[in-house]
Design an enzyme around this catalytic site. Structure first.
Site, PDB file in Angstrom:
ATOM      1  N   ASP A   1     -13.366   1.040  11.058  1.00  0.00           N
ATOM      2  CA  ASP A   1     -13.719  -0.315  11.466  1.00  0.00           C
ATOM      3  C   ASP A   1     -12.871  -1.310  10.675  1.00  0.00           C
ATOM      4  O   ASP A   1     -12.440  -1.033   9.552  1.00  0.00           O
ATOM      5  CB  ASP A   1     -15.204  -0.558  11.206  1.00  0.00           C
ATOM      6  CG  ASP A   1     -15.737  -1.756  11.981  1.00  0.00           C
ATOM      7  OD1 ASP A   1     -15.002  -2.292  12.829  1.00  0.00           O
ATOM      8  OD2 ASP A   1     -16.887  -2.153  11.738  1.00  0.00           O
TER       9      ASP A   1
ATOM     10  N   GLY B   1       2.348   4.908   0.967  1.00  0.00           N
ATOM     11  CA  GLY B   1       2.550   5.528   2.272  1.00  0.00           C
ATOM     12  C   GLY B   1       3.832   5.045   2.918  1.00  0.00           C
ATOM     13  O   GLY B   1       4.546   4.184   2.390  1.00  0.00           O
ATOM     14  N   ILE B   2       4.123   5.599   4.081  1.00  0.00           N
ATOM     15  CA  ILE B   2       5.318   5.215   4.829  1.00  0.00           C
ATOM     16  C   ILE B   2       5.121   3.818   5.410  1.00  0.00           C
ATOM     17  O   ILE B   2       4.103   3.538   6.037  1.00  0.00           O
ATOM     18  CB  ILE B   2       5.604   6.236   5.947  1.00  0.00           C
ATOM     19  CG1 ILE B   2       5.884   7.619   5.339  1.00  0.00           C
ATOM     20  CG2 ILE B   2       6.781   5.785   6.808  1.00  0.00           C
ATOM     21  CD1 ILE B   2       5.989   8.728   6.355  1.00  0.00           C
TER      22      ILE B   2
ATOM     23  N   ALA C   1       0.834  -1.198   0.000  1.00  0.00           N
ATOM     24  CA  ALA C   1       0.000   0.000   0.000  1.00  0.00           C
ATOM     25  C   ALA C   1       0.871   1.251   0.000  1.00  0.00           C
ATOM     26  O   ALA C   1       1.945   1.275   0.609  1.00  0.00           O
ATOM     27  CB  ALA C   1      -0.922  -0.006   1.213  1.00  0.00           C
TER      28      ALA C   1
ATOM     29  N   GLY D   1       4.928   0.751   7.696  1.00  0.00           N
ATOM     30  CA  GLY D   1       4.702   0.684   9.132  1.00  0.00           C
ATOM     31  C   GLY D   1       5.754  -0.134   9.860  1.00  0.00           C
ATOM     32  O   GLY D   1       6.426  -0.988   9.270  1.00  0.00           O
ATOM     33  N   MET D   2       5.877   0.127  11.158  1.00  0.00           N
ATOM     34  CA  MET D   2       6.839  -0.599  11.989  1.00  0.00           C
ATOM     35  C   MET D   2       6.235  -1.855  12.603  1.00  0.00           C
ATOM     36  O   MET D   2       6.954  -2.713  13.110  1.00  0.00           O
ATOM     37  CB  MET D   2       7.370   0.318  13.094  1.00  0.00           C
ATOM     38  CG  MET D   2       8.240   1.446  12.574  1.00  0.00           C
ATOM     39  SD  MET D   2       8.943   2.467  13.899  1.00  0.00           S
ATOM     40  CE  MET D   2       7.537   3.511  14.275  1.00  0.00           C
TER      41      MET D   2
END
Length: 578
Positions: free
Chosen positions: A371, A317-318, A315, A320-321
């Site tokens: 959600d 975007g940055i 996806a 995730g961690m």
């Protein structure tokens, strides 16, 4: 297994669903009393209880079936016969579509989410072309302006089941007519009429009248949120008549409505006309049938997959961690897998992350938290996965992946609505759009905090922008209750050298948060900093957060509206009501 046991098992599952939905309706039917008594904490508890009912009753049925079968494993042919018997029980059953989902849930619980095939489960409905027979009680009532719209609205309001006094019924009717006249014009309004749902839709501190405004040029939504004053008198806060406004009210970032729906499929069909942008899954979700919404969502995914030649990609975007996030370019969902190992600064477990997602599922999302739907043993065809994503999955989540040759199975994942990451949105917009986005972000933080939610990680990358321009939080691994946080002011430096030191000159304990520090990473961009200081400078003060905590501890439940403040009648047409 003895012959005839298949029918007994099928009947047991359907009876279990009857019990579950009966309790679902029972909890829902208490919404009016909770609203009239202004028992907002009971409203929140009822919402959690209703969500838990489904899994509780699935568990009860599973235990019954284990007793019936003496805990013996059952072969594929036996299970197919059970499904055949169950299918034969459904043609005259009023809630057949949700009963199919309940069957799926029981099967998955019994067999640990393995062997999930269309032959054994209702992957698609057994009655896709079924049409509703005559409904014993109409879902809605028609009102015509034979004696003018004031008279019509007086009849509508007088027809409501609410037993509290009205603060000023004539004033509210005047406001509604004024809004409708401004929206439609006098001539069109005179030729229009209303169709109003018999049941009110309850959520949070409001009872919503939901209807259709049928005009010469088409059908519009007609939504009236009914609130209470501090003295327990009723008033109508606004009137919403656009599909965009209705879509936000029924949005995926809001808690489920409590609306009495013995025939949920009929209600979904009735709502579809005023919510044309909502999928079947989203409509079931909005009225609280979240497990069947998951079934419908999976069906929508399969239909999309069959008609496209896209591949899953990471996806935008940055990265995730904690989560690995991927998507199909043309599909409006993202798929989130918990990584095997987290970045060093993320001191938490996978179990903690799952608990955070469950907290969001059960909590009042106030229109600011997306959600999610949780899946186990999710199968993907390798041909649908880009080489780059496959390499990333094996690098970051190998422990959760089983290789089946032409397929992989992901042991656990979440599916969530896809949004534009806020950090990307802010890079792309200027002027009023930038201002609106910063205002929305601050409002999202405030509304989450008022609902006793502290996001933890407030970076822009952890928020998304919906198609309606609303800012929604979607990264939950650091989420916690506001009341668990210790908001502190940074003590003044003891010596000038303190401010130059690499380590703080003050002690920091787990749970300590220093709002002054938010400024460093929220206002670093010179385009954003001045806007943030203008609109949300109080978010950088510890006393602002502590005051919110005190209100929460005192039992106060804040009002959160599914529309802009400027749309309230008290702001548009009159003085504040209280």
């Amino acid at each position: 297994m003895p012959r005839g046991l298949e029918l007994l098992i099928a009947q047991t599952i359907l009876q279990g669903f009857d019990a579950q939905y009966g309790r679902f309706l029972e909890v829902t039917s208490g919404a009016q009393q909770r609203f009239e008594q202004a028992d907002w904490h009971a409203v929140q508890q009822a919402m959690k209880n209703r969500i838990h009912l489904y899994d509780h009753h699935v568990g009860l049925v599973v235990e019954q079936l284990r007793c019936i079968t003496n805990g013996q494993s059952t072969d594929a042919a036996f299970l197919l016969r059970v499904k055949e018997h169950y299918t034969r029980l459904l043609p005259d059953y009023p809630r057949f579509e949700i009963a199919e989902s309940f069957f799926n849930s029981v099967y998955c619980r019994l067999f640990d989410h393995r062997s999930l095939t269309p032959e054994r489960l209702f992957i698609f409905s057994s009655q896709p072309e079924r049409r509703f027979r005559t409904i014993p009680r109409p879902l809605a009532k028609d009102f015509h302006p034979d004696h003018g719209w004031e008279s019509l609205l007086m009849r509508v309001i007088s027809d409501l089941p609410l037993r509290l006094r009205w603060q000023n019924k004539s004033r509210d009717i005047h406001y509604i007519v004024r809004h409708l006249t401004e929206t439609l014009g006098t001539d069109n309004l005179a030729e229009s009429h209303l169709q109003v749902a018999n049941e009110l839709f309850y959520r949070n501190k409001a009872a919503w009248l939901v209807g259709k405004l049928i005009t010469p040029s088409g059908t519009l939504p007609f939504l009236l949120p009914i609130h209470q004053t501090d003295d327990g008198e009723l008033f109508i806060d606004t009137c919403l008549t656009t599909t965009a406004e209705a879509s936000i009210v029924f949005g995926f970032a809001r808690s489920y409505f409590m609306v009495y729906a013995p025939l949920p499929a009929a209600l979904v069909e009735w709502l579809r006309e005023i919510l044309p942008g909502k999928t079947t899954a989203e409509l079931y979700m909005a009225i609280g049938c979240q497990k069947h919404a998951k079934t419908e969502s999976y069906r929508e995914y399969l239909v999309y997959l069959q008609g496209c030649n896209e591949q899953f990609i990471e996806a935008p975007g940055i990265r995730g961690m904690v989560m690995l996030v991927f998507t199909l370019p043309g599909f409006d969902r993202v798929f989130k897998v918990i990584k095997d190992k987290f970045a060093p600064q993320k001191e938490m477990s996978a179990a903690h992350v799952r608990a955070c997602y469950q907290l969001v599922k059960e909590h009042d999302r106030v229109g600011r938290m997306a959600d999610t739907q949780e899946f186990e043993n999710f199968v993907l065809e390798k041909r649908h996965i880009s080489p780059a994503l496959m390499a990333l999955l094996l690098q970051e989540a190998a422990e959760k992946i089983t290789d089946l040759g032409e397929q992989i199975v992901i042991r656990h994942l979440y599916i969530e609505r896809r949004m534009v990451p806020l950090n990307i949105w802010l890079e792309q917009v200027e002027g009023q759009q930038l201002r609106d986005a910063i205002e929305e972000y601050g409002n999202a933080i405030r509304q989450l905090a008022a609902a006793n939610i502290f996001p933890g990680d407030m970076l822009f990358k952890n928020f998304g922008v919906t198609r309606h321009g609303r800012v929604v939080f979607y990264d939950y691994d650091e989420i916690c209750y506001m009341t668990e946080v210790n908001f502190r002011d940074i003590p003044p430096p003891r010596y000038p050298e303190d401010e130059l030191a690499s380590e703080p000159w003050y002690s920091v304990s787990p749970g300590d948060v220093f709002p002054e520090e938010f400024r460093h990473w929220l206002c670093a961009d010179p385009r954003i900093g001045p806007l943030f200081e203008e609109m949300h400078a109080d978010l950088f003060r510890a006393d602002y957060w502590r005051a919110l905590q005190n209100r929460i501890r005192d039992g106060h439940v804040e009002d959160v509206y599914a529309y802009r403040r400027r749309q309230r009648f008290s702001v548009r047409y009159g003085e504040m009501l209280f």
